[in-house]
Design an enzyme around this catalytic site. Sequence first.
Site, mmCIF file in Angstrom:
data_model
loop_
_atom_site.group_PDB
_atom_site.id
_atom_site.type_symbol
_atom_site.label_atom_id
_atom_site.label_comp_id
_atom_site.label_asym_id
_atom_site.label_seq_id
_atom_site.Cartn_x
_atom_site.Cartn_y
_atom_site.Cartn_z
ATOM 1 N N GLU A 96 -51.077 -6.153 -29.320
ATOM 2 C CA GLU A 96 -49.910 -7.000 -28.105
ATOM 3 C C GLU A 96 -49.852 -6.011 -26.901
ATOM 4 O O GLU A 96 -49.968 -5.132 -27.085
ATOM 5 C CB GLU A 96 -48.194 -6.516 -29.032
ATOM 6 C CG GLU A 96 -47.880 -8.168 -28.624
ATOM 7 C CD GLU A 96 -47.461 -8.376 -28.170
ATOM 8 O OE1 GLU A 96 -48.070 -9.418 -26.341
ATOM 9 O OE2 GLU A 96 -46.549 -10.056 -27.645
ATOM 10 N N ASP A 97 -49.175 -6.894 -25.486
ATOM 11 C CA ASP A 97 -49.131 -5.333 -24.701
ATOM 12 C C ASP A 97 -48.511 -5.118 -24.718
ATOM 13 O O ASP A 97 -47.555 -3.596 -24.273
ATOM 14 C CB ASP A 97 -49.698 -6.472 -23.097
ATOM 15 C CG ASP A 97 -48.789 -7.309 -23.429
ATOM 16 O OD1 ASP A 97 -47.606 -8.447 -23.990
ATOM 17 O OD2 ASP A 97 -48.678 -8.259 -22.228
ATOM 18 N N ASP A 100 -40.882 -6.239 -26.628
ATOM 19 C CA ASP A 100 -38.833 -6.201 -25.553
ATOM 20 C C ASP A 100 -38.419 -6.750 -26.899
ATOM 21 O O ASP A 100 -37.882 -5.851 -27.771
ATOM 22 C CB ASP A 100 -39.579 -7.584 -25.029
ATOM 23 C CG ASP A 100 -38.085 -6.840 -23.464
ATOM 24 O OD1 ASP A 100 -37.372 -6.402 -23.616
ATOM 25 O OD2 ASP A 100 -38.434 -7.708 -22.936
ATOM 26 N N THR A 101 -37.914 -7.929 -26.823
ATOM 27 C CA THR A 101 -36.709 -8.420 -27.976
ATOM 28 C C THR A 101 -37.322 -8.013 -29.070
ATOM 29 O O THR A 101 -36.952 -8.364 -30.155
ATOM 30 C CB THR A 101 -36.030 -9.446 -27.443
ATOM 31 O OG1 THR A 101 -37.486 -10.831 -27.693
ATOM 32 C CG2 THR A 101 -35.322 -9.779 -26.264
ATOM 33 N N GLY A 102 -38.244 -8.779 -29.460
ATOM 34 C CA GLY A 102 -39.453 -8.217 -30.869
ATOM 35 C C GLY A 102 -39.909 -10.127 -30.975
ATOM 36 O O GLY A 102 -40.545 -10.144 -32.290
ATOM 37 N N THR A 104 -41.758 -12.673 -29.691
ATOM 38 C CA THR A 104 -43.252 -13.035 -29.728
ATOM 39 C C THR A 104 -43.880 -12.316 -31.134
ATOM 40 O O THR A 104 -44.688 -12.797 -31.230
ATOM 41 C CB THR A 104 -43.671 -12.496 -28.835
ATOM 42 O OG1 THR A 104 -43.129 -12.810 -27.029
ATOM 43 C CG2 THR A 104 -45.005 -13.728 -28.038
ATOM 44 N N LYS A 128 -40.521 -1.541 -25.585
ATOM 45 C CA LYS A 128 -39.588 -1.277 -24.578
ATOM 46 C C LYS A 128 -38.347 -1.119 -26.340
ATOM 47 O O LYS A 128 -37.353 -1.975 -26.355
ATOM 48 C CB LYS A 128 -39.162 -2.385 -24.091
ATOM 49 C CG LYS A 128 -39.637 -2.219 -22.864
ATOM 50 C CD LYS A 128 -38.917 -3.548 -21.878
ATOM 51 C CE LYS A 128 -39.461 -4.249 -21.136
ATOM 52 N NZ LYS A 128 -38.675 -5.131 -20.584
ATOM 53 N N ASP A 156 -48.032 -9.173 -16.653
ATOM 54 C CA ASP A 156 -47.750 -9.867 -15.122
ATOM 55 C C ASP A 156 -46.455 -10.216 -15.123
ATOM 56 O O ASP A 156 -45.803 -9.587 -15.595
ATOM 57 C CB ASP A 156 -48.717 -11.034 -15.562
ATOM 58 C CG ASP A 156 -47.564 -12.390 -16.085
ATOM 59 O OD1 ASP A 156 -47.789 -11.561 -17.685
ATOM 60 O OD2 ASP A 156 -47.006 -13.501 -15.541
HETATM 61 P P1 IMP Z 1 -40.435 -10.674 -26.832
HETATM 62 O O1 IMP Z 1 -40.762 -11.871 -26.926
HETATM 63 O O2 IMP Z 1 -39.524 -10.003 -26.058
HETATM 64 O O3 IMP Z 1 -40.721 -8.822 -27.716
HETATM 65 O O4 IMP Z 1 -41.387 -10.493 -25.402
HETATM 66 C C1 IMP Z 1 -42.739 -10.351 -25.290
HETATM 67 C C2 IMP Z 1 -43.565 -10.255 -24.188
HETATM 68 O O5 IMP Z 1 -43.034 -10.072 -23.158
HETATM 69 C C3 IMP Z 1 -45.206 -10.098 -24.736
HETATM 70 O O6 IMP Z 1 -45.644 -9.949 -24.757
HETATM 71 C C4 IMP Z 1 -45.095 -9.860 -22.375
HETATM 72 O O7 IMP Z 1 -46.324 -10.210 -22.532
HETATM 73 C C5 IMP Z 1 -43.429 -10.436 -22.412
HETATM 74 N N1 IMP Z 1 -42.912 -9.138 -21.484
HETATM 75 C C6 IMP Z 1 -41.321 -8.425 -22.041
HETATM 76 N N2 IMP Z 1 -41.223 -7.189 -21.032
HETATM 77 C C7 IMP Z 1 -42.101 -7.067 -20.455
HETATM 78 C C8 IMP Z 1 -42.433 -6.175 -19.368
HETATM 79 O O8 IMP Z 1 -41.778 -5.827 -18.833
HETATM 80 N N3 IMP Z 1 -43.229 -6.553 -18.007
HETATM 81 C C9 IMP Z 1 -44.057 -7.799 -18.399
HETATM 82 N N4 IMP Z 1 -44.302 -8.763 -19.183
HETATM 83 C C10 IMP Z 1 -43.170 -8.554 -20.144
HETATM 84 MG MG MG Z 2 -46.705 -11.909 -20.595
#
Ligand code: IMP
Ligand code: MG
Length: 173
Positions: A96-97, A100-102, A104, A128, A156
């Site tokens: 994964e890149d 964040d919230t987790g 994904t 994060k 992005d």
């Molecule tokens: P989550 O589901 O909130 O954990 O988000 C994960 C996905 O959101 C990552 O795979 C990223 O594609 C995108 N994302 C979360 N934070 C950032 C950021 O700071 N910059 C760019 N993309 C982000």
């Molecule tokens: Mg993205």
Amino acid sequence: MEKIRVLYDEKTILKRIKEMAKELYKLYGDEEVTFVCTLKGAVFFACDLMKNYKGDARMEFLRVSSYEGESSTGKITLKLPIDAEKIYGKHVVIFEDIVDTGYTLEYIRDYINNMKPKTLIECTLLDKKARRVVDINPTYSGFVIDDLFVIGYGLDYDQKYRNLPYIGVVEKN
Ligand code: IMP
Ligand code: MG
């Protein structure tokens, strides 16, 4: 024009990725590993790590989407699936890149787990931690970062900035 502050330059990123490649090789040795790259964000990370991975490696891709602008919607949709036989009985590493919230990573992990890999771990370039909503901890993290919206090196902002060779923060003025 927006100003971008560099958080991790190319050299620093590559140095950390090489360490991660070594750690993974220590884990799997000569056993075959299937690396699953999450499109699009993890593609630079996956390529650099795999170029530095000495073992027997396969590469698969999947794509999910959850994001609009700067905020995760929490509603994940699968855009590009993987054939189950590519995962069944394999050692699998999800790339994964950023977590964040987790939401994904949790979605992807459950999706892959349903295909019954032999083992499964997650490897993210950025974490994060402070923003986590779902109780999920990636097995390996490149860098733990503060609650900042980062771009570059695959990441992005509305599809822009992926091509930057470093990780940066857009300074809003
Ligand atoms: P989550 O589901 O909130 O954990 O988000 C994960 C996905 O959101 C990552 O795979 C990223 O594609 C995108 N994302 C979360 N934070 C950032 C950021 O700071 N910059 C760019 N993309 C982000
Ligand atoms: Mg993205």
